[in-house]
Design an enzyme around this catalytic site. Structure first.
Site, mmCIF file in Angstrom:
data_model
loop_
_atom_site.group_PDB
_atom_site.id
_atom_site.type_symbol
_atom_site.label_atom_id
_atom_site.label_comp_id
_atom_site.label_asym_id
_atom_site.label_seq_id
_atom_site.Cartn_x
_atom_site.Cartn_y
_atom_site.Cartn_z
ATOM 1 N N ASP A 138 0.754 -1.104 -0.144
ATOM 2 C CA ASP A 138 -0.050 -0.052 -0.140
ATOM 3 C C ASP A 138 1.056 1.323 -0.108
ATOM 4 O OD1 ASP A 138 -2.224 1.564 0.504
ATOM 5 O OD2 ASP A 138 -1.665 1.581 2.592
ATOM 6 N N ASP A 183 -0.012 5.077 1.058
ATOM 7 C CA ASP A 183 -0.155 5.968 1.933
ATOM 8 C C ASP A 183 -0.349 5.323 3.324
ATOM 9 O OD1 ASP A 183 -0.464 8.483 1.068
ATOM 10 O OD2 ASP A 183 -2.402 8.348 0.566
ATOM 11 N N GLY A 238 -7.177 4.540 3.164
ATOM 12 C CA GLY A 238 -7.470 3.390 2.112
ATOM 13 C C GLY A 238 -8.790 3.681 1.453
ATOM 14 N N ARG A 292 -11.499 8.382 -3.008
ATOM 15 C CA ARG A 292 -11.820 10.009 -3.027
ATOM 16 C C ARG A 292 -13.490 10.141 -2.835
ATOM 17 N NH1 ARG A 292 -9.913 12.901 -8.019
ATOM 18 N NH2 ARG A 292 -7.939 11.661 -7.376
ATOM 19 N N SER A 321 -5.218 5.251 -4.514
ATOM 20 C CA SER A 321 -5.187 6.771 -5.074
ATOM 21 C C SER A 321 -5.236 6.918 -6.378
ATOM 22 C CB SER A 321 -3.934 7.336 -4.102
ATOM 23 O OG SER A 321 -3.448 8.640 -4.712
ATOM 24 N N ASN A 357 -3.505 9.414 -7.473
ATOM 25 C CA ASN A 357 -2.384 10.382 -7.489
ATOM 26 C C ASN A 357 -1.031 9.475 -7.457
ATOM 27 O OD1 ASN A 357 -3.453 12.941 -8.001
ATOM 28 N ND2 ASN A 357 -4.493 12.541 -5.979
ATOM 29 N N ASP A 395 -1.650 -0.746 6.216
ATOM 30 C CA ASP A 395 -1.720 0.277 7.287
ATOM 31 C C ASP A 395 -3.508 0.509 7.794
ATOM 32 O OD1 ASP A 395 -2.233 2.125 5.212
ATOM 33 O OD2 ASP A 395 -2.028 3.548 7.012
HETATM 34 C C1 BG6 Z 1 -5.600 6.144 -0.159
HETATM 35 C C2 BG6 Z 1 -5.707 7.287 1.027
HETATM 36 O O1 BG6 Z 1 -4.238 5.972 -0.494
HETATM 37 O O2 BG6 Z 1 -6.159 7.033 -1.415
HETATM 38 C C3 BG6 Z 1 -7.146 7.798 0.873
HETATM 39 O O3 BG6 Z 1 -5.386 6.312 2.052
HETATM 40 C C4 BG6 Z 1 -7.603 8.492 -0.189
HETATM 41 O O4 BG6 Z 1 -7.146 8.635 2.198
HETATM 42 C C5 BG6 Z 1 -7.464 7.683 -1.258
HETATM 43 O O5 BG6 Z 1 -8.916 8.884 -0.165
HETATM 44 C C6 BG6 Z 1 -7.791 8.233 -2.747
HETATM 45 O O6 BG6 Z 1 -7.012 9.215 -3.152
HETATM 46 P P1 BG6 Z 1 -6.818 10.111 -4.388
HETATM 47 O O7 BG6 Z 1 -5.483 10.545 -4.475
HETATM 48 O O8 BG6 Z 1 -7.101 9.294 -5.442
HETATM 49 O O9 BG6 Z 1 -7.853 11.153 -3.957
HETATM 50 MG MG MG Z 2 -2.807 3.059 3.685
#
Ligand code: BG6
Ligand code: MG
Length: 210
Positions: A8, A10, A45, A48, A115, A117, A169
């Site tokens: 993972d 984040d 986790g 969005r 994510s 991103n 996590d």
């Molecule tokens: C996860 C985070 O990695 O990505 C979450 O733990 C977050 O908190 C999710 O909401 C989505 O992220 P993003 O960057 O696509 O908005």
């Molecule tokens: Mg995480």
């Protein structure tokens, strides 16, 4: 021994929690919706849009699908602006050393993150060269605890789930790993989760397991 290790992003490889928090907090403040660190922890986790739903559930106001999309987009713009401050220093030396040691042992490494991103974060921190595959929010239709993101990661590595460990996590991530047939390894909050197959306090302990 596992042939593949799926991380993972984040909360495992680095933490962008504070940036998620600041971006969501500014949106919640503008809407007059209560939002604090405790609620932020529930977003770990989670995708969005699902994060937005959790935040909006604190309000009695009804938001249209268009309004929700616009809010999620605004949050993401603010989050991405904050991400620009990320440098390789955001990744602990222990994390880089553990990734290098696993590679030296011939393990295939992947990222499995909700994510969208992910690739930007990997690039800004210089982690992009450390992995054989990346499975993220851009290639899945179902979020953790669904195992899709990890099943895709294993597929990208050319390995079966039973041959891979997942490091997480978040409780939702451990549930996803178990649902997919992976060895689940919990760190941080997930280390105390009773369903976690193995628990570690710091990433280098992985070298004793995989
Ligand atoms: C996860 C985070 O990695 O990505 C979450 O733990 C977050 O908190 C999710 O909401 C989505 O992220 P993003 O960057 O696509 O908005
Ligand atoms: Mg995480």
């Amino acid at each position: 021994m596992k042939k593949g290790v799926i991380f993972d992003l984040d909360g495992v490889l680095l933490s962008t929690d504070d940036m998620h928090y600041a971006a969501w907090k500014s949106i919640a403040d503008e809407l007059g919706i209560p939002f604090d660190r405790q609620i932020n922890n529930r977003l770990r986790g989670v995708s969005r849009m699902e994060s937005l739903e959790i935040i909006l559930s604190q309000s009695s106001r009804v938001f249209s699908p268009e309004e929700k999309l616009a809010l999620a987009e605004r949050k993401n713009e603010r989050y991405r602006a904050l991400l620009q401050g990320l440098t390789p220093a955001a990744v602990a030396p222990e994390v880089r050393d553990t990734l290098s040691a696993l590679r030296a042992r011939g393990r295939k490494l992947a990222v499995g993150s909700s994510s969208k991103n992910t690739r930007l974060i990997l690039k800004l921190t210089g982690l992009d060269s450390c992995f054989d595959a990346v499975s993220d929010g851009t290639n899945i239709t179902r979020s953790k605890p669904d195992p899709e993101v990890f099943l895709k990661a294993a597929d990208f590595l050319g390995l079966a789930p039973a041959d891979c460990a997942v490091i997480e996590d978040a409780v939702a991530g451990i549930d996803a790993a178990r649902a997919g047939g992976f060895l689940s390894i919990g760190i941080g909050d997930a280390a105390a989760y009773e369903k976690t197959d193995r628990s570690i306090r710091s990433l280098s302990e992985l070298l004793e397991i995989v």
